[in-house]
Design a protein around this motif. Structure first.
Motif, short mmCIF file in Angstrom:
data_model
loop_
_atom_site.label_atom_id
_atom_site.label_comp_id
_atom_site.label_asym_id
_atom_site.label_seq_id
_atom_site.Cartn_x
_atom_site.Cartn_y
_atom_site.Cartn_z
N THR A 542 0.82 -1.20 0.00
CA THR A 542 0.00 0.00 0.00
C THR A 542 0.86 1.25 0.00
O THR A 542 1.88 1.33 0.69
N TYR A 544 1.01 5.27 0.78
CA TYR A 544 0.38 6.32 1.58
C TYR A 544 1.01 7.66 1.21
O TYR A 544 2.16 7.71 0.80
N TYR A 588 -1.19 -2.28 10.52
CA TYR A 588 -2.22 -2.52 9.51
C TYR A 588 -1.85 -3.58 8.47
O TYR A 588 -2.67 -4.00 7.69
N HIS A 589 -0.58 -3.92 8.39
CA HIS A 589 -0.19 -4.85 7.33
C HIS A 589 0.58 -5.97 8.00
O HIS A 589 1.79 -5.91 8.14
N LYS A 626 -8.90 13.10 -3.23
CA LYS A 626 -10.24 12.65 -3.63
C LYS A 626 -10.91 12.01 -2.43
O LYS A 626 -10.31 11.20 -1.75
N GLN A 635 -13.01 5.55 8.99
CA GLN A 635 -11.57 5.47 8.80
C GLN A 635 -11.04 6.91 8.64
O GLN A 635 -10.39 7.25 7.67
N PHE A 637 -8.76 8.53 9.92
CA PHE A 637 -7.32 8.80 9.93
C PHE A 637 -6.77 8.81 8.51
O PHE A 637 -5.61 9.09 8.28
N ILE A 638 -7.65 8.46 7.57
CA ILE A 638 -7.29 8.61 6.17
C ILE A 638 -8.18 9.72 5.61
O ILE A 638 -9.39 9.59 5.58
N SER A 641 -8.09 9.93 -0.73
CA SER A 641 -7.21 9.14 -1.57
C SER A 641 -6.63 10.02 -2.66
O SER A 641 -7.09 11.14 -2.86
N ILE A 643 -4.91 9.66 -6.75
CA ILE A 643 -4.56 8.79 -7.86
C ILE A 643 -3.17 9.18 -8.34
O ILE A 643 -2.90 10.34 -8.61
N VAL A 649 -3.86 3.88 -6.61
CA VAL A 649 -4.50 4.77 -5.65
C VAL A 649 -3.71 4.74 -4.34
O VAL A 649 -3.43 3.68 -3.80
N LEU A 651 -3.33 6.26 -0.28
CA LEU A 651 -4.18 6.76 0.80
C LEU A 651 -3.49 7.95 1.47
O LEU A 651 -2.30 7.89 1.80
#
Lengths: 668, 160
Positions: A542, A544, A588-589, A626, A635, A637-638, A641, A643, A649, A651
């Motif tokens: 991911t 960020y 998170y991962h 976006k 969510q 804390f995000i 998003s 592009i 995409v 975050l």
């Protein structure tokens, strides 16, 4: 309420803001004809429109007020404190009624009766007095602005980058009010003379006193141009600019303003053909629904993404012609983005009118004398940002009037002018808007804040705080420095909310203050809510984006330092200080096989440094934010998003919320 | 074509061996599953977000949402872009993953068996009717019940 009436309300609300602005200008420059004409014209429009759409009580009120100002126009009455207050209050009520859009209330004669009676009484009293101008309270000379031409001719050789006292004196004089300066330079950078136009409440003698100690080194000529703040009237300001740019001579400038002065004294000459011609042409304005602009921006941001993809593909083909076209498209799309962002920007002028009103009303009720000066009111900002910032900025100004500026006698005893000054300076630098709010009041008492913070257990009694750290404490929730919470401050938003709103907009705020001479707030806001300068980072698969504005430093550490049980409390020594670090991968991962090193991004969260650990940093980039939709509201804390160039995409993290989310979860 | 009888167009799709149908009016388009970005700390059926030609949409796993066992994504996996109602009678677009997207069919109203006709049918299920074509069963799905934004964001909140 029908559509016409709704449209009428929107239009009138716009007009009422202009009216406020005009009234306050009129109060500052009671002799000038332009603001009076503007006030008169707007009232007339309000009256006409209100009657046409069936709001007869508003029409009636406007009619009587118009009569009052007609008297002023004909020279039978002077602009007075009372007149301006009565008018402002009456239209405040009208605004209030219209904003509520409640037809039965608007049509209820009782709602406006109180104001109507006041206006009628005022009118009667003045009609009885007839032409007795003397019966109307005159504004004392001290409270009105006078615009001076200040010329400073040094006898000695000084350069702008030197440190001769004259340079500082000129700077001090500039700060006495609203000013514009031109420096004439001789060969070899030596300063020949300064030409300064200064609109101020200080007297000529006061200005002269500044030069007391450099009398031998320079010649100073101070000549009053006209009463009032000429710099606030565009046509006059243009004339002044012409003078400073040496397009017209001093003599021409003087004769121009002599003419204005004559006109102000003989208001009957209102038909005069020599009215100053406004600069530029009246620009046509169209009103557009907000969502249309949003749609446009959305489409253009799609175009921006496609453009990056096109560039990628073109580079791979090594086809020169294709690359050429792709690069041209890149440039045009860039311009298109700029233009379209510009559409949603509006001048901060309306905001400034609000501030003027606040300063005027509040200083009166507190028995203080305060001038509000603004610079750069034509600076443009995103409408959403202006709306979000209105309350916070009002709060800062409210504080400045309430706690900053001292009462007149206290100021006098300290050798200051009785009038305090609050100044708003707005300007744009690259993709940011800067707002500087300064006052010449008593400044923030550093020790008082520190003692209070110790009392509330916010800081350790032994802690040595820098000025920055100490001033930042005022943003801490639950810390008010006012000894007694007055009616004005200490309600509604606090400084913590101010800070929070600014962070939400991804801006920043800094304070500087010195005891006895005042406080400055430096606020930096992004030009647009949707464009983010960020650091692109990767965690597992991911990507960020971390907004650049909160980042303090970046360090690479061995990942093994992060592998502990208690995720949020993992403390890592960074720059010789222990910093709590949150590992996005661990949090998170859960995928195994992270890299051997991690990058720790140190972030300033409410003046505390915290770290976010990521696998690696990929680079800086500007992205378009976006929204992710209501579904991901939790969510938070995000913040959204973005592009990326390849269509992937990323975050966008909201670091503040990321940490508060985990503190909350850990404490459960 | 028989115009006397009232019929509507449905898109059919598969989840495992079960065949479902949704009103074609609510289906904006059907796209292939490419990359998507997982949003951390969200319920399992909220897979993440994806980029549909510059618009960011949430991606939902229909299987997990319906409590069916999870299944590996294949090259037949499709995303249905659906317009679902959110709270203020406005619609939001979402992407819902299905195993296979089949075809658009006309189904006559009279061929749809309503749940109250079927014994032991729970009214809370998102299936609002069943078409039995000689043993080939298609379940009509009410997407607003499965993917109501209001409900999803509410569930999202409770889970966290």
């Amino acid at each position: 309420m029908d559509d016409n009436q709704k449209q009428f309300i929107e239009d009138i609300l716009d007009l009422l803001n202009q009216l406020d602005e005009g009234l306050m200008q009129l109060e500052a420059t009671p002799q000038a004809s332009a603001p009076l004409e503007q006030v008169f014209r707007i009232m007339h429009t309000v009256k006409g429109a209100a009657n046409m759409f069936g709001f007869e009580h508003i029409g009636e009120l406007a009619h009587h007020l118009e009569t009052l100002f007609d008297l002023v126009r004909d020279g039978h009455m002077q602009v007075s404190d009372d007149l301006v207050s009565i008018t402002l209050n009456a239209f405040d009520k009208v605004r209030d009624l219209l904003q509520k859009k409640n037809l039965s209330k608007i049509e209820d004669p009782k709602e406006l009766k109180n104001h109507l009676d006041k206006v009628k009484l005022f009118l009667e009293r003045n009609e009885i007095a007839g032409n007795a101008i003397d019966s109307v309270s005159r504004l004392s000379a001290q409270t009105t602005f006078v615009t001076y031409l200040v010329e400073v001719y040094p006898n000695i050789k000084i350069t702008a980058d030197g440190n001769h006292p004259i340079l500082y004196i000129v700077k001090d004089i500039e700060a006495l009010g609203m000013s514009k300066v031109a420096v004439e330079v001789k060969k070899g950078k030596t300063i020949d003379h300064w030409n300064m136009i200064l609109a101020t409440v200080s007297t000529k003698e006061e200005i002269e006193s500044y030069f007391l100690f450099v009398e031998q080194e320079c010649k100073v000529i101070i000549s009053p141009l006209a009463a009032g703040n000429l710099l606030e009237t565009p046509a006059y300001a243009a004339k002044i600019n012409n003078f400073l740019d040496r397009k017209i001579t001093k003599k021409q400038l003087n004769s121009f303003f002599e003419h204005i002065n004559n006109q102000a004294q003989k208001p009957d000459m209102s038909d005069s053909k020599d009215e100053p011609t406004p600069i530029g042409y009246q620009q046509a304005i169209i009103k557009v629904k907000k969502h249309k602009i949003d749609d446009l921006l959305n489409k253009i941001s799609e175009l921006v993404i496609l453009k990056s993809q096109l560039l990628n593909v073109a580079h791979q083909t090594h086809n020169i012609a294709l690359n050429d076209v792709a690069e041209q498209i890149e440039s045009v799309v860039g311009q298109l983005l700029g233009v379209s962002l510009d559409i949603s920007l509006i001048q901060i002028e309306t905001l400034v009118t609000l501030f003027k009103r606040l300063v005027r009303d509040l200083s009166r009720s507190l028995g203080k004398k305060v001038n509000f000066i603004s610079q750069g009111v034509d600076t443009e900002m995103d409408k959403d940002i202006i709306e979000t910032m209105t309350q916070p900025l009002l709060h800062i100004i409210r504080n400045a009037v309430d706690h900053g500026i001292e009462p007149p006698d206290e100021r006098k005893s300290q050798g200051k002018s009785e009038h305090g000054t609050i100044k708003l300076h707005a300007f744009r630098s690259s993709a940011f808007i800067n707002l500087v709010i300064s006052d010449d009041g008593k400044g923030i008492d550093k020790d008082k804040i520190i003692n209070k913070a110790i009392k509330y257990g916010l800081i350790n009694g032994k802690a040595q705080l820098t000025d920055d750290e100490a001033f930042n404490l005022i943003f801490h929730p639950g810390l008010t420095t006012a000894n007694t919470i007055s009616d004005i401050s200490g309600r509604g938003v606090g400084m913590d909310v101010v800070k929070q709103k600014i962070s939400e907009l991804r801006g920043s705020i800094k304070i500087s203050s010195s005891t006895g001479s005042g406080t400055q707030f430096y606020i930096k806001l992004p030009l647009s809510r949707s464009i983010i300068d960020g650091l692109l980072v990767k965690v597992a698969d991911t990507q960020y984006i971390i907004p650049i504005n909160v980042i303090e430093r970046i360090d690479r550490i061995p990942t093994s330092l992060l592998n502990r049980k208690n995720k949020i409390q993992t403390e890592v020594m960074i720059n010789e200080k222990p910093v709590p670090v949150l590992s996005l991968r661990e949090q998170y991962h859960s995928e195994k096989g992270g890299p051997k090193t991690s990058d720790v991004i140190s972030i300033n969260v409410n003046s505390v440094i915290k770290g976010i650990a990521v696998d690696m940093i990929e680079g800086m980039m500007q992205v378009i934010l976006k929204p992710m939709g209501d579904m991901y509201n939790d969510q938070d804390f995000i913040s959204g998003s973005a592009i990326l160039g390849d269509g992937a995409v990323a975050l966008v993290l909201d670091p503040d919320r990321l940490f508060s989310r985990h503190i909350k979860k850990d404490s459960i | 074509m028989n115009t006397d009888k009232k019929s509507e167009a449905y898109l059919t799709f598969l989840l495992g061996d079960e065949k479902f149908a949704v009103l074609v009016n609510y289906v904006h388009e059907v796209v292939e599953l490419n990359n998507y970005t997982r949003v951390p700390d969200a319920p399992a059926y909220m897979l993440g977000i994806f980029n549909l030609r510059g618009t960011i949409l949430p991606l939902l796993d229909t299987r997990i949402k319906l409590g069916l066992p999870q299944k590996e994504k294949t090259n037949k996996t499709r995303i249905l872009i659906l317009n679902v109602r959110d709270k203020e009678d406005a619609t939001t677009s979402i992407g819902a993953i299905v195993d296979v997207a089949r075809e658009v069919v006309e189904i006559e109203d009279e061929n749809i068996q309503k749940p109250d006709d079927i014994e032991g049918f729970k009214s809370t299920t998102p299936v609002t009717g069943i078409v039995n074509d000689h043993g080939d069963i298609t379940m009509i799905m009410d997407i607003h019940r499965v993917f109501s934004v209001d409900e999803l964001s509410h569930m999202n909140k409770t889970i966290n």
